[in-house]
Design a protein around this motif. Structure first.
Motif, short mmCIF file in Angstrom:
data_model
loop_
_atom_site.label_atom_id
_atom_site.label_comp_id
_atom_site.label_asym_id
_atom_site.label_seq_id
_atom_site.Cartn_x
_atom_site.Cartn_y
_atom_site.Cartn_z
N THR A 1 45.73 51.73 43.64
CA THR A 1 45.34 51.84 42.24
C THR A 1 46.26 52.68 41.49
OG1 THR A 1 43.83 53.67 42.78
CG2 THR A 1 42.91 51.38 42.89
N LEU B 1 41.24 38.02 37.86
CA LEU B 1 41.48 39.00 38.89
C LEU B 1 39.93 39.22 39.56
CD1 LEU B 1 42.72 41.51 39.82
CD2 LEU B 1 41.88 42.58 38.07
N THR C 1 41.44 38.92 33.24
CA THR C 1 40.42 39.65 33.86
C THR C 1 39.28 38.80 34.64
OG1 THR C 1 40.54 41.32 31.88
CG2 THR C 1 38.46 41.41 33.26
N GLN D 1 47.74 43.13 40.64
CA GLN D 1 47.61 43.25 39.16
C GLN D 1 48.70 44.28 38.63
OE1 GLN D 1 44.06 44.86 37.47
NE2 GLN D 1 44.31 43.77 35.72
N LEU E 1 39.49 38.96 43.44
CA LEU E 1 39.39 40.14 44.35
C LEU E 1 37.93 40.30 45.01
CD1 LEU E 1 40.05 43.09 41.63
CD2 LEU E 1 41.38 42.54 43.72
N LYS F 1 45.55 47.20 42.07
CA LYS F 1 45.18 47.21 40.60
C LYS F 1 45.64 48.00 39.82
CE LYS F 1 40.46 47.02 38.25
NZ LYS F 1 41.35 46.98 37.05
N THR G 1 46.58 45.06 48.66
CA THR G 1 46.02 44.98 46.77
C THR G 1 46.42 46.06 46.20
OG1 THR G 1 43.82 46.01 47.48
CG2 THR G 1 43.64 43.79 47.87
#
Length: 559
Positions: free
Chosen positions: A384, A8, A5, A470, A12, A443, A441
């Motif tokens: 996401t 990340l 975490t 991620q 980011l 997530k 990106t």
């Protein structure tokens, strides 16, 4: 930074400060000297006709098919102009567009296509990239020039009257209510059909082409139409309107040129079978801008015909710009294939967001398709909650949901990936080559990047640069050639971060990953060679690389 975490968050934040404030300028497209296609927009006379002047009534009961089509026909005969659908609920059957006519839906206008399937006659058209007989689309046009659908109104395709529904897509209560509403349930009690005809068509091994119309009449309800079907049309504008609840694909331009979609919203239930948002098939010179998709299958999809028919047509989809779009629920955010047998080239995708799609960037094909997909530029994608792969190249598409059901396996779950035997090269061998993907990106995904080519035809010449992903699994690469990952962050708890099988000339340059990764890379396959790990700190991994038996001794080089 010792935790996933924490790492990340740091990456980011860094990526945010390094990223440009806006993607409006198509990012690297212009700086790379790429000449973006120019799209011609339609123009219309100011003459305006109201459908109410032709007898249309906004009571939700009166069938206004004749009145709306008469208004469009008269506008066309007078040299063109604007046909206005005012505020209100307008029930109608199929609408036929005409050249030089802008069908304008005023704010508050809701056009509800009838759920009476008999109102839609059988016509010769196409289905999933091949010639077919289907029911007439709610909105259609063929060989037209200078057409538009504009405004702030809504067009509803009454898709619930046509679609089969899988039980697994609904809650128990929803399923009980659906079954109680009528229709037919299959023997396994896991699929619902709206009628006996629909069920009969679904149980056939295949619907044959070139049969007498009586053959199709017996399964008419099964032959769902696409909502908007435009064939061989030029200078098209769709702007501001909401298209929703399509029987099958929602927007389907075929063999069209100079297409503009701007500020369009496309909505289908997430359980909608074949509920694609946009399918551009064998089209050239298009702009899809600031549109929103929330659908039951692929969101923004590029196609060019299927198998032998697509190759014989031989018309690629080319010169398409997609920018500033959002995709919510969909099987794929931006998709090419799987019906891409006529080829795809020169696509420019920038500044898009995918939220909750099954796959983010989805490039799919299969043996038998043929066709070449090349010169694809993607820059500025944010994602996401992706259920499957953030970035996927798959040459084994099997026409099923991209996210495995519980108990199914996916490639990359263990280090020894399955070996697929090669087949002879032919015109039916598809090709993916020359992709540039930058500034992405994600997530949350099952897999960050997956590349799966054919042993007889590798996925070739792919650049993925400036990416932060991620995901549960990192990078899976099977049967690929000339793949370059540069400045890529793979944040994954997987014991093995990167898996490479029978792939050649793979460059991994400046790869970032979480502390305490068990194994950075596993290489397998006797044809794996020319793998380079550059500018990467390997000290965060317990072990840098493992190779299976048969891998050449000098397959991996590090510095």
């Amino acid at each position: 930074m010792k935790t996933l975490t924490g790492l990340l968050a740091l990456i980011l934040i860094t990526a945010f400060h390094m990223a440009p404030a806006s993607h409006e300028g198509n990012l690297s497209f212009n700086s790379a000297g790429v000449d973006l296609p120019k799209i011609l927009a339609p123009t219309f006379r100011k003459d305006t006709l109201l459908i109410s002047k032709f007898g249309a009534v906004a009571d939700g009961l009166t069938l206004n098919t004749s009145a709306i089509n008469k208004a469009i026909e008269q506008c066309n005969r007078r040299g063109g102009g604007v046909v206005v659908i005012p505020r209100g609920l307008w029930l109608t059957g199929p609408i036929s567009l005409k050249s030089n006519v802008n069908l304008h839906l005023a704010e508050g206008a809701l056009v509800q296509f009838t759920d009476q399937r008999t109102a839609y006659p059988l016509v010769n058209t196409s289905w999933e990239g091949e010639d077919a007989v289907r029911n007439q689309a709610p909105i259609s046009g063929t060989d037209l020039d200078n057409i538009a659908i504009t405004g702030k109104g809504i067009l509803d395709g009454a898709g619930d009257a046509w679609r089969m529904v899988k039980k697994i897509k609904l809650t128990d209560d929803q399923w009980k209510k659906l079954v109680a509403s009528g229709g037919v349930v299959n023997d396994k009690k896991d699929l619902w059909y709206p009628s006996e005809q629909s069920f009969k068509g679904a149980t056939m091994t295949a619907v044959k082409s070139g049969q007498p119309m009586a053959y199709y009449e017996g399964i008419k309800d099964f032959l769902r139409p696409n909502m908007l079907s435009l064939t061989r049309c030029k200078r098209i504008l769709l702007e501001g309107v909401t298209f929703q609840n399509s029987p099958a694909w929602c927007l389907h331009p075929l063999l069209c040129e100079h297409i503009t979609l701007r500020n369009v919203t496309v909505k289908n239930p997430w359980y909608a079978q074949n509920g694609d948002g946009l399918d551009l098939e064998s089209c050239r010179n298009g702009l899809v801008e600031a549109c929103t998709f929330d659908v039951g299958d692929d969101g923004i999809c590029i196609k060019s015909g299927r198998d032998e028919q697509g190759r014989k047509r031989g018309v690629p989809t080319e010169n398409i710009i997609v920018r500033n779009c959002r995709v919510y629920h969909a099987h794929g955010g931006f998709v090419i294939g799987s019906e891409m047998s006529g080829g795809v080239k020169n696509l420019y995708v920038s500044n898009c967001q995918f939220m909750g799609t099954d796959v983010g960037l989805r490039f799919k094909t299969a043996r038998g398709r043929g066709g070449i997909v090349e010169n694809i530029y993607v820059d500025g994608i944010d994602m996401t909650n992706i259920a499957g792969e953030a970035i996927l190249f798959d040459m084994y598409y099997a026409a099923k949901d991209p996210v495995p059901q519980q108990g199914e396996s996916t490639p990359g779950e263990n280090n020894e990936l399955p070996i697929i035997p090669a087949q002879p090269l032919s015109e039916a061998t598809p090709q993916f080559r020359s992709f540039q993907i930058r500034n992405v990106t994600c997530k949350g995904a099952e897999t960050g990047i997956m590349v799966r080519g054919l042993p007889e035809m590798a996925v070739k010449a792919i650049l993925i640069e400036n990416v932060v992903l991620q995901s549960r699994k990192g990078f899976v690469c099977i049967e690929a050639e000339n793949i370059r990952l540069k400045n890529v962050t793979l944040l994954s708890p997987a014991k093995t971060l990167m898996q490479i099988q029978n792939s050649r000339n793979i460059t991994l340059d400046n790869i970032h990953y979480a502390d305490n990764t068990n194994l950075l890379m596993h290489i397998s396959g006797d044809r794996s060679n020319g793998i380079k790990l550059l500018n990467t700190n390997t000290s965060h991994a317990k072990k840098t690389a493992e190779t299976s038996a048969g891998v050449p001794a000098n397959a991996l080089r590090m510095n």
